[in-house]
Design an enzyme around this catalytic site. Structure first.
Site: not given
Ligand code: NAD
Length: 329
Positions: A247, A276, A165, A167, A295
């Site tokens: 996560r 956490e 997605g 990231i 985090h």
């Molecule tokens: P996003 O929704 O743009 O991308 C998530 C991707 O995961 C999507 O392309 C989706 O198709 C894919 N996905 C969903 N279920 C799946 C599965 N079972 N198998 C494989 N792929 C799967 O989200 P993003 O902005 O890229 O963020 C991703 C995650 O990163 C967030 O949901 C959040 O939990 C985490 N995050 C963490 C921090 C941090 O501070 N560490 C900050 C931002 C986001």
């Protein structure tokens, strides 16, 4: 706060997070804002105290569920401060006619860059070297450095991206600059996305068996919880390192500790954990082949400003009865 001591404004921040001065000024003109600084849903509900002034709640970590809904009779929208929204009961919001939103994409660069910071630190032992020099060990050792100082490169290595997605796509872009081969597992993405990004689609097992470095960027859901369990980790390529900035519960933490102890995987860099803050004395805190951060993936100044702007845009859209840009469908 209103006269009865309740948090009362059009926008309520459930917990404490950064909002730029510009954004706060704008929110003042949109019915005002207040910070509840709540620790959990019950605490937030108590602090709101059924105030009809509350129209939007913004939350980074505090669960927003039926308990909160029952104390916010005029609630119109809930905004997850960030990309992850596993703390928001989306079904309950939709049932209650409340728009659930997130700020996807706004912190993606920050997380993608941290993933590489963690990778490089783990492979080149930057964290360990820094502590070693500060402790005066270099002076004692002279110019013959310890064996651990000899690290590994990213150049020509295979990077396995789980979740392609906002990231994951940025991680792929950066990886190409390092000369890495990229493969990805994301069954929801179309073949057009894979070819546009220049990434080879693979199965999860295929990714684990071929990747030198695996980086995780999926949301936490019933499908992704524990997706990297002992069975999956057993198929890891020898010498693999694992980076998790998504996560904590996406990985079975006990299985990870065991895999690190037995050398099944060589190292891990983790920004997120099952619980956490990570409890003191957790087995991960005693391991040399692990880097831990609190985090902080989204915490860049630039991302903070983008998130603040996104919150304002979405509050405005919600109050005007429109469709916020981060509406979760
Ligand atoms: P996003 O929704 O743009 O991308 C998530 C991707 O995961 C999507 O392309 C989706 O198709 C894919 N996905 C969903 N279920 C799946 C599965 N079972 N198998 C494989 N792929 C799967 O989200 P993003 O902005 O890229 O963020 C991703 C995650 O990163 C967030 O949901 C959040 O939990 C985490 N995050 C963490 C921090 C941090 O501070 N560490 C900050 C931002 C986001």
């Amino acid at each position: 706060m209103n006269d009865h001591g309740f948090v009362s404004a059009a926008t309520v921040f459930a917990d404490r997070f950064y909002m730029s001065d510009t954004a706060l000024r704008e929110l003042s003109t949109l019915g005002g804002y207040a910070c509840a600084g709540a620790g959990n849903a019950e605490d937030l509900a108590e602090k709101i105290g059924s105030s009809s002034a509350v129209k939007v709640i913004v939350s980074e970590y505090v669960p927003i569920n039926d308990v909160v809904l029952s104390h916010a009779p005029e609630l119109q929208g809930v905004i997850a401060y960030g990309a992850g929204y596993n703390h928001i009961d989306v079904k309950a919001m939709k049932r209650g006619g409340v728009k659930p939103c997130n700020c996807r994409g706004e912190n993606a660069e920050a997380v993608a860059e941290l993933a590489f910071g963690l990778m490089l630190s783990l492979l080149r032992r930057i964290h360990r070297a820094d502590a070693w020099v500060r402790a005066g060990e270099w002076v004692k050792a002279g110019m013959v450095l310890p064996e651990w100082a000899s690290g590994r490169e990213l150049w020509k290595k295979t990077l396995g991206v789980i979740g392609l997605g906002q990231i994951g796509a940025r991680v792929v872009r950066i990886a190409k600059g390092f000369g890495m081969e990229t493969i990805a597992y994301d069954p929801c993405m179309s073949s057009e996305v894979y070819s546009r990004l220049g990434v080879e689609p693979v199965t999860l097992a295929g990714l684990l068996s071929r990747s030198d470095v695996v980086t995780i960027h999926v949301p936490l859901s019933s499908e992704t919880e524990g997706m990297l369990d002992s069975l999956a980790l057993a198929g890891a390529k020898p010498g693999m390192i694992l980076v998790n900035t998504s996560r904590g519960r996406v990985i079975d933490e006990e299985a990870l500790v065991a895999a690190l102890q037995t050398g099944l995987i060589e190292g891990a860099a983790l920004d997120v954990f099952a619980a956490e803050p990570l409890p003191a004395g957790h087995p991960l805190t005693g391991m040399d082949n692990v880097i831990l951060s609190p985090h902080m993936g989204a915490l860049s100044r630039e991302a903070g400003d983008r998130l603040s702007d996104s919150v304002v845009r979405q509050v405005r859209a919600i109050l005007e009865g429109g469709s916020p840009e981060g509406l979760i469908r």
